[in-house]
Design a protein around this motif. Sequence first.
Motif, mmCIF file in Angstrom:
data_model
loop_
_atom_site.group_PDB
_atom_site.id
_atom_site.type_symbol
_atom_site.label_atom_id
_atom_site.label_comp_id
_atom_site.label_asym_id
_atom_site.label_seq_id
_atom_site.Cartn_x
_atom_site.Cartn_y
_atom_site.Cartn_z
ATOM 1 N N TRP A 95 0.814 -1.219 0.000
ATOM 2 C CA TRP A 95 0.000 0.000 0.000
ATOM 3 C C TRP A 95 0.852 1.276 0.000
ATOM 4 C CZ3 TRP A 95 0.528 -3.441 4.012
ATOM 5 C CH2 TRP A 95 1.186 -2.952 5.155
ATOM 6 N N LEU A 96 2.173 1.116 0.051
ATOM 7 C CA LEU A 96 3.057 2.287 0.021
ATOM 8 C C LEU A 96 3.784 2.344 -1.310
ATOM 9 C CD1 LEU A 96 4.807 2.209 3.548
ATOM 10 C CD2 LEU A 96 2.896 3.652 2.823
ATOM 11 N N SER A 97 4.024 3.542 -1.797
ATOM 12 C CA SER A 97 4.811 3.702 -3.021
ATOM 13 C C SER A 97 6.236 3.224 -2.747
ATOM 14 C CB SER A 97 4.829 5.170 -3.455
ATOM 15 O OG SER A 97 5.585 5.930 -2.526
ATOM 16 N N VAL A 98 6.988 3.042 -3.837
ATOM 17 C CA VAL A 98 8.390 2.645 -3.741
ATOM 18 C C VAL A 98 9.153 3.606 -2.814
ATOM 19 C CG1 VAL A 98 10.496 2.652 -5.159
ATOM 20 C CG2 VAL A 98 8.474 1.372 -5.905
ATOM 21 N N LYS A 99 8.972 4.895 -3.062
ATOM 22 C CA LYS A 99 9.677 5.895 -2.253
ATOM 23 C C LYS A 99 9.286 5.797 -0.782
ATOM 24 C CE LYS A 99 8.297 10.186 -2.474
ATOM 25 N NZ LYS A 99 7.923 11.420 -3.214
ATOM 26 N N LYS A 100 7.986 5.659 -0.527
ATOM 27 C CA LYS A 100 7.509 5.583 0.870
ATOM 28 C C LYS A 100 8.002 4.306 1.543
ATOM 29 C CE LYS A 100 4.480 9.137 1.043
ATOM 30 N NZ LYS A 100 4.491 10.286 1.869
ATOM 31 N N ASN A 101 8.154 3.229 0.753
ATOM 32 C CA ASN A 101 8.719 2.007 1.320
ATOM 33 C C ASN A 101 10.137 2.256 1.822
ATOM 34 O OD1 ASN A 101 7.476 -0.887 1.287
ATOM 35 N ND2 ASN A 101 6.539 0.140 -0.468
ATOM 36 N N VAL A 102 10.933 2.957 1.019
ATOM 37 C CA VAL A 102 12.318 3.221 1.426
ATOM 38 C C VAL A 102 12.345 4.215 2.593
ATOM 39 C CG1 VAL A 102 14.597 3.996 0.653
ATOM 40 C CG2 VAL A 102 13.128 2.700 -0.910
ATOM 41 N N MET A 103 11.385 5.146 2.580
ATOM 42 C CA MET A 103 11.336 6.136 3.669
ATOM 43 C C MET A 103 10.929 5.501 5.003
ATOM 44 S SD MET A 103 9.507 9.304 1.659
ATOM 45 C CE MET A 103 9.101 10.273 3.117
ATOM 46 N N PHE A 104 10.246 4.368 4.923
ATOM 47 C CA PHE A 104 9.647 3.789 6.127
ATOM 48 C C PHE A 104 10.654 3.584 7.259
ATOM 49 C CE2 PHE A 104 8.236 0.328 8.813
ATOM 50 C CZ PHE A 104 6.953 0.732 9.131
ATOM 51 N N GLY A 105 11.770 2.902 6.929
ATOM 52 C CA GLY A 105 12.773 2.616 7.961
ATOM 53 C C GLY A 105 13.437 3.884 8.482
#
Length: 274
Positions: A95-105
């Motif tokens: 449910w997260l964009s590629v960028k938001k996935n990387v931002m998550f951590g």
Amino acid sequence: MENSECILEARDIVKDFAESVGESRRVLDGISFQVRPREFLSIIGPSGCGKSTLIRIAAGLETATSGEFLLDGKLVRGTDAERGMVFQKYTLFPWLSVKKNVMFGLESSGRGDDEAEEIALQWLQIVGLEKYADYYPKQLSGGMQQRVAIARALAPQPRILLMDEPFGALDAQTRSQMQRYLLEVWKNIDITILFVTHDLDEAVFLSDRILTLQANPGKVREMVNVRVPRPRNPESLFLPEFISTRRHIEELIHPKAEDSGDETFNIVNMVGKK
Ligand SMILES: Nc1ncnc2c1ncn2[C@@H]1O[C@H](COP(=O)(O)OP(=O)(O)O)[C@@H](O)[C@H]1O
Ligand SMILES: [Mg+2]
């Protein structure tokens, strides 16, 4: 080995899993080894020998029955940003964009939105996916998803990257592309990699050293030095050092001839006939 030459140390790791009431089975039996700074160290062994359990203990996702991992001399407890992890299964948040996935951590380690976004975009550039920042994981191929997973694991600048068969679900061609690509990233940034695989070619192609395990219970067979020169490329597979190292590891992990149905055994045979 002096402390300065050791980034991660496994000290006598034992793991028992409960089987039924009052019964338990020993899966890992006294595993000790040391990983050097900037090293690419692989762990190889037959299916079920406890590779995933071992690396999950290193990640802090599983606890050892006894023994411990030390990172920079400090006891590993739980997960944290010092140890990045990439799994075989695609673990991006759909449910997260590629960028938001990387931002998550990055955000969970306390960075603000703008800083996290900037760092995430830098990492997407490093893995060659900056154009896909606003895509969603399901719009990407398996290999691209694993590149995002690598970016996500590396973005918080861990001391060590822990990888459990990260290319195991990819087709052969994508897999070998990903291996070369991982070596390129590893060469260019200051990172130590602990990599689990059951694929002999992959282990020899990538590693400085290979820890071979035997099964039932999982124990260290031998730490093998890989003397195949770097940089490595597809031609490296035909070097005598490559072939002899792989034969040696094959003998360590599949000592009996009845394993001839095994895929790895067949690969060795095929190359042997060339
Ligand atoms: N959570 C668990 N509970 C009970 N047994 C487990 C658990 N996780 C793994 N095992 C068992 O431990 C052994 C080692 O598993 P694993 O670490 O996944 O091996 P590998 O990754 O080398 O294939 C296997 O026999 C597996 O069934
Ligand atoms: Mg496994």
